[in-house]
Scaffold this motif. Structure first.
Motif, PDB file in Angstrom:
ATOM      1  N   VAL A   1       0.869  -1.163   0.000  1.00  0.00           N
ATOM      2  CA  VAL A   1       0.000   0.000   0.000  1.00  0.00           C
ATOM      3  C   VAL A   1       0.911   1.219   0.000  1.00  0.00           C
ATOM      4  CG1 VAL A   1      -1.831   1.228   1.207  1.00  0.00           C
ATOM      5  CG2 VAL A   1      -1.728  -1.255   1.346  1.00  0.00           C
ATOM      6  N   GLY A   2       0.776   2.059  -1.000  1.00  0.00           N
ATOM      7  CA  GLY A   2       1.642   3.217  -1.120  1.00  0.00           C
ATOM      8  C   GLY A   2       0.879   4.524  -1.095  1.00  0.00           C
ATOM      9  N   ASN A   3       1.639   5.601  -1.077  1.00  0.00           N
ATOM     10  CA  ASN A   3       1.115   6.965  -1.034  1.00  0.00           C
ATOM     11  C   ASN A   3       0.293   7.208   0.232  1.00  0.00           C
ATOM     12  OD1 ASN A   3       1.124   9.537  -2.245  1.00  0.00           O
ATOM     13  ND2 ASN A   3      -0.956   9.228  -3.006  1.00  0.00           N
ATOM     14  N   LEU A   4       0.757   6.637   1.330  1.00  0.00           N
ATOM     15  CA  LEU A   4       0.057   6.802   2.600  1.00  0.00           C
ATOM     16  C   LEU A   4       0.322   8.189   3.180  1.00  0.00           C
ATOM     17  CD1 LEU A   4       0.834   3.308   4.164  1.00  0.00           C
ATOM     18  CD2 LEU A   4      -1.361   4.095   3.268  1.00  0.00           C
ATOM     19  N   PRO A   5      -0.622   8.732   3.943  1.00  0.00           N
ATOM     20  CA  PRO A   5      -0.420  10.042   4.568  1.00  0.00           C
ATOM     21  C   PRO A   5       0.595   9.929   5.705  1.00  0.00           C
ATOM     22  CG  PRO A   5      -2.485   9.084   5.296  1.00  0.00           C
ATOM     23  CD  PRO A   5      -1.925   8.164   4.251  1.00  0.00           C
ATOM     24  N   VAL A   6       1.668  10.701   5.641  1.00  0.00           N
ATOM     25  CA  VAL A   6       2.741  10.558   6.626  1.00  0.00           C
ATOM     26  C   VAL A   6       2.470  11.298   7.933  1.00  0.00           C
ATOM     27  CG1 VAL A   6       4.555  10.043   4.969  1.00  0.00           C
ATOM     28  CG2 VAL A   6       4.060  12.411   5.522  1.00  0.00           C
ATOM     29  N   ASN A   7       1.578  12.249   7.953  1.00  0.00           N
ATOM     30  CA  ASN A   7       1.319  13.018   9.175  1.00  0.00           C
ATOM     31  C   ASN A   7      -0.028  12.688   9.803  1.00  0.00           C
ATOM     32  OD1 ASN A   7       3.774  14.419   8.963  1.00  0.00           O
ATOM     33  ND2 ASN A   7       2.878  15.839   7.497  1.00  0.00           N
ATOM     34  N   ALA A   8      -0.520  11.483   9.563  1.00  0.00           N
ATOM     35  CA  ALA A   8      -1.840  11.108  10.069  1.00  0.00           C
ATOM     36  C   ALA A   8      -1.757  10.193  11.287  1.00  0.00           C
ATOM     37  CB  ALA A   8      -2.644  10.433   8.960  1.00  0.00           C
ATOM     38  N   GLY A   9      -0.550   9.969  11.804  1.00  0.00           N
ATOM     39  CA  GLY A   9      -0.401   9.095  12.969  1.00  0.00           C
ATOM     40  C   GLY A   9      -0.649   7.633  12.654  1.00  0.00           C
ATOM     41  N   LEU A  10      -0.408   7.252  11.424  1.00  0.00           N
ATOM     42  CA  LEU A  10      -0.652   5.882  10.984  1.00  0.00           C
ATOM     43  C   LEU A  10       0.326   4.919  11.648  1.00  0.00           C
ATOM     44  CD1 LEU A  10      -2.573   4.510   8.950  1.00  0.00           C
ATOM     45  CD2 LEU A  10      -0.787   4.752   7.246  1.00  0.00           C
ATOM     46  N   THR A  11      -0.188   3.783  12.086  1.00  0.00           N
ATOM     47  CA  THR A  11       0.615   2.702  12.660  1.00  0.00           C
ATOM     48  C   THR A  11       0.257   1.417  11.918  1.00  0.00           C
ATOM     49  OG1 THR A  11      -1.043   2.036  14.293  1.00  0.00           O
ATOM     50  CG2 THR A  11       0.501   3.791  14.954  1.00  0.00           C
ATOM     51  N   PRO A  12       1.034   0.358  12.096  1.00  0.00           N
ATOM     52  CA  PRO A  12       0.637  -0.910  11.471  1.00  0.00           C
ATOM     53  C   PRO A  12      -0.777  -1.336  11.885  1.00  0.00           C
ATOM     54  CG  PRO A  12       2.907  -1.049  12.181  1.00  0.00           C
ATOM     55  CD  PRO A  12       2.361   0.254  12.721  1.00  0.00           C
ATOM     56  N   ALA A  13      -1.129  -1.108  13.133  1.00  0.00           N
ATOM     57  CA  ALA A  13      -2.464  -1.493  13.611  1.00  0.00           C
ATOM     58  C   ALA A  13      -3.564  -0.664  12.955  1.00  0.00           C
ATOM     59  CB  ALA A  13      -2.538  -1.360  15.130  1.00  0.00           C
ATOM     60  N   THR A  14      -3.340   0.645  12.800  1.00  0.00           N
ATOM     61  CA  THR A  14      -4.377   1.470  12.175  1.00  0.00           C
ATOM     62  C   THR A  14      -4.474   1.190  10.677  1.00  0.00           C
ATOM     63  OG1 THR A  14      -2.862   3.358  11.962  1.00  0.00           O
ATOM     64  CG2 THR A  14      -4.311   3.323  13.893  1.00  0.00           C
ATOM     65  N   LEU A  15      -3.355   0.861  10.039  1.00  0.00           N
ATOM     66  CA  LEU A  15      -3.392   0.467   8.627  1.00  0.00           C
ATOM     67  C   LEU A  15      -4.209  -0.810   8.470  1.00  0.00           C
ATOM     68  CD1 LEU A  15      -2.490   0.760   5.670  1.00  0.00           C
ATOM     69  CD2 LEU A  15      -0.412  -0.515   6.282  1.00  0.00           C
ATOM     70  N   LYS A  16      -3.967  -1.763   9.343  1.00  0.00           N
ATOM     71  CA  LYS A  16      -4.704  -3.031   9.313  1.00  0.00           C
ATOM     72  C   LYS A  16      -6.200  -2.787   9.513  1.00  0.00           C
ATOM     73  CE  LYS A  16      -4.769  -7.514  11.672  1.00  0.00           C
ATOM     74  NZ  LYS A  16      -4.111  -8.334  12.701  1.00  0.00           N
ATOM     75  N   THR A  17      -6.544  -1.963  10.484  1.00  0.00           N
ATOM     76  CA  THR A  17      -7.952  -1.659  10.758  1.00  0.00           C
ATOM     77  C   THR A  17      -8.595  -0.964   9.564  1.00  0.00           C
ATOM     78  OG1 THR A  17      -7.555  -1.518  13.133  1.00  0.00           O
ATOM     79  CG2 THR A  17      -9.510  -0.392  12.293  1.00  0.00           C
ATOM     80  N   PHE A  18      -7.896   0.012   8.989  1.00  0.00           N
ATOM     81  CA  PHE A  18      -8.424   0.737   7.832  1.00  0.00           C
ATOM     82  C   PHE A  18      -8.710  -0.212   6.671  1.00  0.00           C
ATOM     83  CE2 PHE A  18      -7.209   2.762   3.737  1.00  0.00           C
ATOM     84  CZ  PHE A  18      -8.342   3.538   3.565  1.00  0.00           C
ATOM     85  N   ILE A  19      -7.744  -1.066   6.335  1.00  0.00           N
ATOM     86  CA  ILE A  19      -7.924  -1.986   5.210  1.00  0.00           C
ATOM     87  C   ILE A  19      -9.047  -2.978   5.508  1.00  0.00           C
ATOM     88  CG2 ILE A  19      -6.832  -3.779   3.795  1.00  0.00           C
ATOM     89  CD1 ILE A  19      -5.777  -0.962   3.181  1.00  0.00           C
ATOM     90  N   ASN A  20      -9.088  -3.512   6.726  1.00  0.00           N
ATOM     91  CA  ASN A  20     -10.162  -4.441   7.098  1.00  0.00           C
ATOM     92  C   ASN A  20     -11.533  -3.787   6.947  1.00  0.00           C
ATOM     93  OD1 ASN A  20      -8.740  -6.813   7.746  1.00  0.00           O
ATOM     94  ND2 ASN A  20      -8.296  -6.086   9.808  1.00  0.00           N
ATOM     95  N   GLN A  21     -11.678  -2.580   7.472  1.00  0.00           N
ATOM     96  CA  GLN A  21     -12.964  -1.887   7.400  1.00  0.00           C
ATOM     97  C   GLN A  21     -13.337  -1.547   5.963  1.00  0.00           C
ATOM     98  OE1 GLN A  21     -12.443   1.424  10.086  1.00  0.00           O
ATOM     99  NE2 GLN A  21     -12.977   0.205  11.882  1.00  0.00           N
ATOM    100  N   LEU A  22     -12.373  -1.075   5.196  1.00  0.00           N
ATOM    101  CA  LEU A  22     -12.649  -0.697   3.817  1.00  0.00           C
ATOM    102  C   LEU A  22     -13.052  -1.910   2.981  1.00  0.00           C
ATOM    103  CD1 LEU A  22     -12.729   1.618   1.793  1.00  0.00           C
ATOM    104  CD2 LEU A  22     -10.308   1.199   1.335  1.00  0.00           C
ATOM    105  N   MET A  23     -12.339  -3.005   3.153  1.00  0.00           N
ATOM    106  CA  MET A  23     -12.677  -4.207   2.384  1.00  0.00           C
ATOM    107  C   MET A  23     -14.068  -4.716   2.746  1.00  0.00           C
ATOM    108  SD  MET A  23      -9.167  -6.332   1.817  1.00  0.00           S
ATOM    109  CE  MET A  23     -10.007  -7.463   0.705  1.00  0.00           C
ATOM    110  N   THR A  24     -14.431  -4.609   4.013  1.00  0.00           N
ATOM    111  CA  THR A  24     -15.772  -5.024   4.435  1.00  0.00           C
ATOM    112  C   THR A  24     -16.823  -4.104   3.824  1.00  0.00           C
ATOM    113  OG1 THR A  24     -14.902  -5.964   6.482  1.00  0.00           O
ATOM    114  CG2 THR A  24     -17.256  -5.437   6.431  1.00  0.00           C
ATOM    115  N   GLN A  25     -16.595  -2.791   3.897  1.00  0.00           N
ATOM    116  CA  GLN A  25     -17.547  -1.817   3.340  1.00  0.00           C
ATOM    117  C   GLN A  25     -17.731  -1.992   1.839  1.00  0.00           C
ATOM    118  OE1 GLN A  25     -15.910   1.961   4.474  1.00  0.00           O
ATOM    119  NE2 GLN A  25     -16.791   1.899   6.521  1.00  0.00           N
ATOM    120  N   LEU A  26     -16.655  -2.320   1.144  1.00  0.00           N
ATOM    121  CA  LEU A  26     -16.712  -2.463  -0.312  1.00  0.00           C
ATOM    122  C   LEU A  26     -17.080  -3.877  -0.759  1.00  0.00           C
ATOM    123  CD1 LEU A  26     -13.551  -0.367  -1.288  1.00  0.00           C
ATOM    124  CD2 LEU A  26     -15.957   0.338  -1.378  1.00  0.00           C
ATOM    125  N   ALA A  27     -17.398  -4.740   0.196  1.00  0.00           N
ATOM    126  CA  ALA A  27     -17.758  -6.136  -0.079  1.00  0.00           C
ATOM    127  C   ALA A  27     -16.650  -6.864  -0.847  1.00  0.00           C
ATOM    128  CB  ALA A  27     -19.091  -6.217  -0.820  1.00  0.00           C
TER     129      ALA A  27
END
Length: 102
Positions: A1-27
């Motif tokens: 996953v590239g072009n991530l926002p560098v000043n958003a406080g992203l961590t491996p855990a928040t990246l994982k949560t974001f992708i999990n939620q997005l994939m669920t929302q998009l079926a």
């Protein structure tokens, strides 16, 4: 996953949560539960890697490329050294659930 926002406080855990939620929302999941089983974030935070639980969900995740996240259009792609699964490996995985179907 590239072009991530560098000043958003992203961590491996928040990246994982974001992708999990997005994939669920998009079926884009193939069965109930979280499709991401592990994640890694580069030191500079500009890119990360996510490990999916099935081949089908890894393929489906490619559809998320271009989605906006904290004002950035993320890029989702395969690693540079990606090699598709061989027919032999696919046969070995049949019935295990790793392919995304029984």
């Amino acid at each position: 996953v590239g072009n991530l926002p560098v000043n958003a406080g992203l961590t491996p855990a928040t990246l994982k949560t974001f992708i999990n939620q997005l994939m669920t929302q998009l079926a884009l999941t193939v069965k109930p539960g979280d499709p991401v089983i592990d994640s890694f974030l580069s030191q500079d935070g500009k890119f990360g890697f996510v490990e999916m639980r099935t081949i089908a969900e890894a393929n489906n995740a490619l559809a998320m490329s271009g989605i906006e996240y904290f004002g950035r259009n993320i890029r989702v792609g395969r690693p540079a050294d990606y090699a598709p699964a061989t027919e032999e490996l696919i046969k070995q995985c049949e019935g295990t659930g790793l392919l995304g179907f029984a």
